[in-house]
Scaffold this active site. Structure first.
Site, PDB file in Angstrom:
ATOM      1  N   HIS A  93      53.573  15.502  36.334  1.00 39.84           N
ATOM      2  CA  HIS A  93      54.815  16.278  36.308  1.00 39.84           C
ATOM      3  C   HIS A  93      55.374  16.307  34.896  1.00 39.84           C
ATOM      4  O   HIS A  93      56.548  16.604  34.694  1.00 39.84           O
ATOM      5  CB  HIS A  93      55.869  15.678  37.218  1.00 39.84           C
ATOM      6  CG  HIS A  93      55.372  15.310  38.572  1.00 39.84           C
ATOM      7  ND1 HIS A  93      54.919  14.063  38.875  1.00 39.84           N
ATOM      8  CD2 HIS A  93      55.240  16.055  39.691  1.00 39.84           C
ATOM      9  CE1 HIS A  93      54.538  14.038  40.156  1.00 39.84           C
ATOM     10  NE2 HIS A  93      54.715  15.237  40.664  1.00 39.84           N
ATOM     11  N   HIS A 142      30.086  41.822  20.904  1.00 40.70           N
ATOM     12  CA  HIS A 142      28.960  42.459  20.230  1.00 40.70           C
ATOM     13  C   HIS A 142      28.549  41.703  18.963  1.00 40.70           C
ATOM     14  O   HIS A 142      27.352  41.481  18.729  1.00 40.70           O
ATOM     15  CB  HIS A 142      29.280  43.917  19.894  1.00 40.70           C
ATOM     16  CG  HIS A 142      28.098  44.645  19.317  1.00 40.70           C
ATOM     17  ND1 HIS A 142      26.983  44.945  20.059  1.00 40.70           N
ATOM     18  CD2 HIS A 142      27.825  45.078  18.051  1.00 40.70           C
ATOM     19  CE1 HIS A 142      26.090  45.553  19.287  1.00 40.70           C
ATOM     20  NE2 HIS A 142      26.583  45.645  18.068  1.00 40.70           N
ATOM     21  N   ILE A 195      29.046  38.504  18.124  1.00 38.37           N
ATOM     22  CA  ILE A 195      28.470  37.190  18.404  1.00 38.37           C
ATOM     23  C   ILE A 195      27.113  37.337  19.097  1.00 38.37           C
ATOM     24  O   ILE A 195      26.177  36.585  18.835  1.00 38.37           O
ATOM     25  CB  ILE A 195      29.479  36.319  19.201  1.00 38.37           C
ATOM     26  CG1 ILE A 195      29.123  34.850  19.099  1.00 38.37           C
ATOM     27  CG2 ILE A 195      29.588  36.742  20.641  1.00 38.37           C
ATOM     28  CD1 ILE A 195      30.229  33.928  19.612  1.00 38.37           C
ATOM     29  N   ARG A 245      37.116  59.929  28.282  1.00 37.39           N
ATOM     30  CA  ARG A 245      37.221  58.570  28.820  1.00 37.39           C
ATOM     31  C   ARG A 245      38.633  58.021  28.686  1.00 37.39           C
ATOM     32  O   ARG A 245      39.115  57.318  29.562  1.00 37.39           O
ATOM     33  CB  ARG A 245      36.268  57.624  28.089  1.00 37.39           C
ATOM     34  CG  ARG A 245      34.832  57.779  28.491  1.00 37.39           C
ATOM     35  CD  ARG A 245      34.109  56.445  28.471  1.00 37.39           C
ATOM     36  NE  ARG A 245      33.999  55.889  27.150  1.00 37.39           N
ATOM     37  CZ  ARG A 245      32.842  55.652  26.525  1.00 37.39           C
ATOM     38  NH1 ARG A 245      31.699  55.950  27.097  1.00 37.39           N
ATOM     39  NH2 ARG A 245      32.822  55.109  25.344  1.00 37.39           N
ATOM     40  N   ASP A 256      31.444  53.364  17.920  1.00 32.58           N
ATOM     41  CA  ASP A 256      30.734  52.488  18.850  1.00 32.58           C
ATOM     42  C   ASP A 256      30.105  51.317  18.077  1.00 32.58           C
ATOM     43  O   ASP A 256      29.368  51.526  17.110  1.00 32.58           O
ATOM     44  CB  ASP A 256      29.633  53.271  19.572  1.00 32.58           C
ATOM     45  CG  ASP A 256      28.835  52.363  20.477  1.00 32.58           C
ATOM     46  OD1 ASP A 256      29.393  51.901  21.481  1.00 32.58           O
ATOM     47  OD2 ASP A 256      27.666  52.068  20.148  1.00 32.58           O
TER      48      ASP A 256
END
Lengths: 572, 572
Positions: A217, A397, A399, A539, A552
């Site tokens: 707590h 992307h 990593i 989109r 992209d």
């Protein structure tokens, strides 16, 4: 923080009602809490637990066969009243007596005590076992002052199993007391929870710091340190708990149940990483780990904290720990007859390296140099690629490309040293890349390397026409694989113009380096233009894609890579 | 955020190793993931699931009898590679074919597809069922583009149970496909998770806002709203999902499994409050709720989010949903023979009100007026009491006193209206106070009211001596109850001087109001002085008590209350 509630004052009542609706296979409502909705074939001692709410599965989630018979559920972090405990206990009584068990907190002691008095006055045999596992809440010579945290589960489990096994109240009480005496816990916290409707968290820990010994707590801890690594935390836990031994216990040769408990927002994956080291350290100390638990056993809303409990077994306690139990929040025991499976082969088989010509081995060295250049350009741009990817996607992307390119390069280095040709080198790099990178980009880069390898083979050097055929094959494979076409805002937008330009240049007589230079420029151009595609694809409007104006990431990394490879081609 | 890790690059591997160490009753390591450590008596179709890591219990935590045979475990939020899937699947194969099932994400589709090709090339019968439950990830006429979220569990559970039941691959595939077709989910999020070693969360949602339709990796949602109440969220979920019906389903008369899934730091208690309303709404719509789940079934580290899944049953699917399953992260089925318990009495019995004299009824009216004054002073000071309590304790003193005093006053009002005398009024107030307040302060205030009531009785008016005796009895009871003495920094420090002064003043001839005035001043003085006690007690040094210089909240609230009661006494 707690976000979902109606009137804060109604929270606990609504929570209990929702819990009963969700868990009616195990519990039914009683005034003050819940009791089982099932019963054992024969009457047993009844185990009644409880405490404040906010600690699920403690306490209502621990009611069911092999565990508790009832739970008194107090308001948030507040003890149930004596009347609540009485009302719950009364409804669980089967003529064989009642064991009350709960964590050692002043409010709980007062109220369960009141209920015990009232039940005894009515002629029931009632006993109490307090849970006192938290080693930091009082010194070792005042164990009776310690509070109960995740060790609650150990004591309840043992008592519940003992009751289910038909033991009488004396035996159930003795076993519960023994379980408590052999259980020790150590907790840490990184941040406190905020109760429904409250403006501030119950406590705070400075950014980057960890409170040591903190209660569930937010009761004060004993120290504060920098946040350790997962391994360091495991070492801190185990080192201390191996010196805080119950009477009569020696470390080496003991059997112990470790419980790694998450308080709310230290999540499972982190706990598994910590547990890996805990289990190694216990093994190194000569302790046998028995049926451990890693999960959320006693929470504190979304408090970020974790505790390790060690339960030092003897033969009888081990049997009771392993006995079946079935509650909404904790279960043990197999539900279907199963056999022990054979150990599977945990290693992959090493593949032999195909024989290669001298020319192809020279080409493989160029492939390796190119992969070195890929690794460098990916490392240099990983953060930016992650940033772009985060706008519309999951941000991995950069990593993923790092993991993949490093693994691919390392695999290539190994086989080139062992005399592999170009195709074998590219195939092994492809496999390692996709294996380590995971994700779409890993699979696609593996296709690219494999397609290229299939054209280069392990036999001969490569002329410009062979390279161009390989790149076109790669481009086709990527399109087929991802089912994307130019204009879909994927890597296809960069590889198709690259392949087409390269093939056209070579067809009109250009050498590899010159053709590659022109193709790389076309690819870069096309990758940049993917920034304009979101709106065209509609989109942004239909699916909330926020990446409008952002290129992209797969197309960008492709263009970066083909540009980075150019100096290697020029030097070869 | 993720806090516990070693090298971020090693996180997934270490997590899997720790998971295997923790869950060896269910799983063993295979290259690329885990497979069962148990086997069914007879060969079955094998079910292989998987995806990125970070979603525990998905996917490794769903391997075990009645569920999956193996899970390919990718890197964090990244698909496993084709090689991983192949290696896992290959090791689960029992000669009856393999069903691959996973959420519909591009990377997973690519890699599981690669593995499927490779396994088929080796002559295995392999099928794939994609999970597509997330209604916000594509429009209803493009269901095949939707991604899979918590509905994964539904499809895996049905397929696993079908395999366990001995069905052939055709049947297992058809049932899994049917389960997916009848499953719809709707998710919301309040904040994103931060991957190990990352500087920023994957996404953020503005403070006080909620993202609607967000994916489990932070894929864009469709809308953003203010954070609703728990009931409003339940209504948003149910309203939408009752219009997103699978083909051939009508709402009324249907049987449905609701899964309320927490993504990581929306915790159990909050979910139960939401589920209460979900279950009411489904009931109102004529839907029968079958074996629901409320918990963490598909997480995203500590992302704060929650989703509701509805699985529309038919007879065969219901049987498969209810079938036993046993994995580290999800279990169904009872482990011990149990009978259905009788319904317990959910109501407390109403007690009759004792007959009271006219004088005592007048006194009861004064008691009620005093309780009104208590409520007012507690309400006015609740926040400050909470603040003081938060320094050393759990911060609930203010809210506990509010709940208790309101409940006590309300109970008193009820019985005073029904003609109760002073003792009955105080007793009922005491019971309600401790029942609603919980915690130590609730129990102590109940003792105070009861002790006072025992002296006042239901028969006569009260003179100063009677009041003084009642207060001294209350003071003694509080000391006995909490086992505290003056100087321990508890409420005792305020009640003892109050009682002693009151008794001394009355003994020397003072009237009630005058004596109470002097006693209240003594109490206030003593309460303030509790600020100096921490250092004397040595608590700050030995247990990290940070309350040095802060008075005890229980002593302060006592002093406030006796002062607030004074005008009522003066007026009576």
């Amino acid at each position: 923080m707690t976000r979902l509630f109606n009137e804060p004052a109604d929270f606990a009542d609504e929570m209990i009602a929702g819990f009963v609706a969700a868990a009616s296979r195990w519990v039914q409502a009683a005034p003050g809490g819940v009791v089982r909705s099932t019963r054992a074939p024969e009457p047993t001692v009844s185990l009644v637990v409880g405490g404040g709410s906010g600690h699920y599965p403690a306490f209502g989630g621990l009611v069911g066969p092999g565990l508790a018979h009832g739970a008194a559920m107090g308001n948030l972090f507040a003890s149930p009243s004596g009347t609540q405990v009485y009302n719950v206990a009364k409804r669980t009584e089967q003529g064989r007596g009642i064991l009350l068990s709960y964590g050692n907190y002043a409010g709980d002691v007062l109220h369960f005590g009141q209920a015990q008095d009232r039940l005894r006055a009515e002629g029931h045999d009632v006993r109490t076992v307090l849970v006192t596992d938290d080693i930091w809440s009082a010194p070792a010579d005042q164990i009776e002052k310690r509070r109960g945290i995740a060790g609650d589960l150990v004591v309840f489990k043992v008592a519940g199993a003992a009751a289910e096994a038909g033991h009488d109240l004396d035996a159930v009480e003795e076993l519960a007391r023994r379980a408590n005496a052999r259980t020790r816990s150590f907790g840490v916290a990184f941040s406190g929870c905020t109760l429904p409707g409250a403006d501030e968290p119950l406590f705070t820990v400075p950014e980057g710091r960890m409170a040591v010994g903190l209660g569930i707590h937010g009761e004060p801890g004993i120290d504060e340190t920098d946040i350790p690594t997962a391994n360091e935390l495991a070492e801190m836990f185990v080192e201390k708990l191996l010196t805080e031994l119950p009477e009569g216990v020696t470390v080496a040769g003991s059997r112990v149940v470790p419980l790694l408990n998450g308080l709310g927002s230290v999540k499972y994956e982190e706990m598994f990483v910590v547990f890996k080291r805990v289990s190694e350290l216990l093994g190194e100390a000569g302790v046998t780990v028995v049926e451990p638990e890693v999960g959320e056993l006693c929470t504190s809303f979304d408090m970020a904290g974790v505790s390790l409990t060690l339960f030092w077994l003897d033969e009888q306690l081990e049997e009771l720990w392993s006995a079946p139990a079935d509650s909404s929040g904790f279960r043990k025991g197999s539900v279907a007859p199963q056999l022990v499976a054979e150990k599977v082969d945990a290693e992959e088989e090493a593949e032999a390296i195909a024989v290669a010509s001298e020319e192809s081995r020279a080409l493989a060295a160029t492939v390796l140099a190119a992969l070195d250049a890929v690794v460098d350009v990916v490392d240099a741009n990983a953060e930016e690629l992650g940033r772009i990817d985060r706008i519309a996607g999951d941000g991995d992307h950069g990593i993923g490309m790092q993991r993949g390119s490093h693994a691919g390069r390392d695999a290539a280095r190994g086989v080139v040293a062992a005399g592999a040709g170009a195709q074998t080198t590219l195939n092994r790099a492809a496999e390692a890349w996709s294996d380590r990178a995971g994700g779409t980009s890993g699979a696609i880069w593996a296709e690219i390397l494999r397609s290229l390898g299939a054209e280069l083979g392990d036999e001969s050097a490569a002329d410009a026409a062979t390279v161009a055929r390989g790149v076109v094959a790669a481009s086709d494979a990527v399109m087929a694989f991802g089912k994307a076409k130019p204009g879909d805002k994927t890597m296809v937008d960069a590889i198709v113009p690259f392949a087409e330009t390269l093939a056209a240049e070579v067809a009109s007589g250009a050498e590899t380096v010159a053709a590659w230079t022109t193709a790389a420029a076309a690819s870069e151009d096309a990758a940049d233009k993917t920034a304009d595609l979101t709106a065209k694809l509609g989109r942004a409007r239909s699916h909330g894609d926020k990446s409008q104006g952002t290129p992209d990431p797969g197309a960008i990394s492709f263009a970066l890579i083909v540009a980075a490879v150019l100096p290697v081609l020029a030097a070869s």
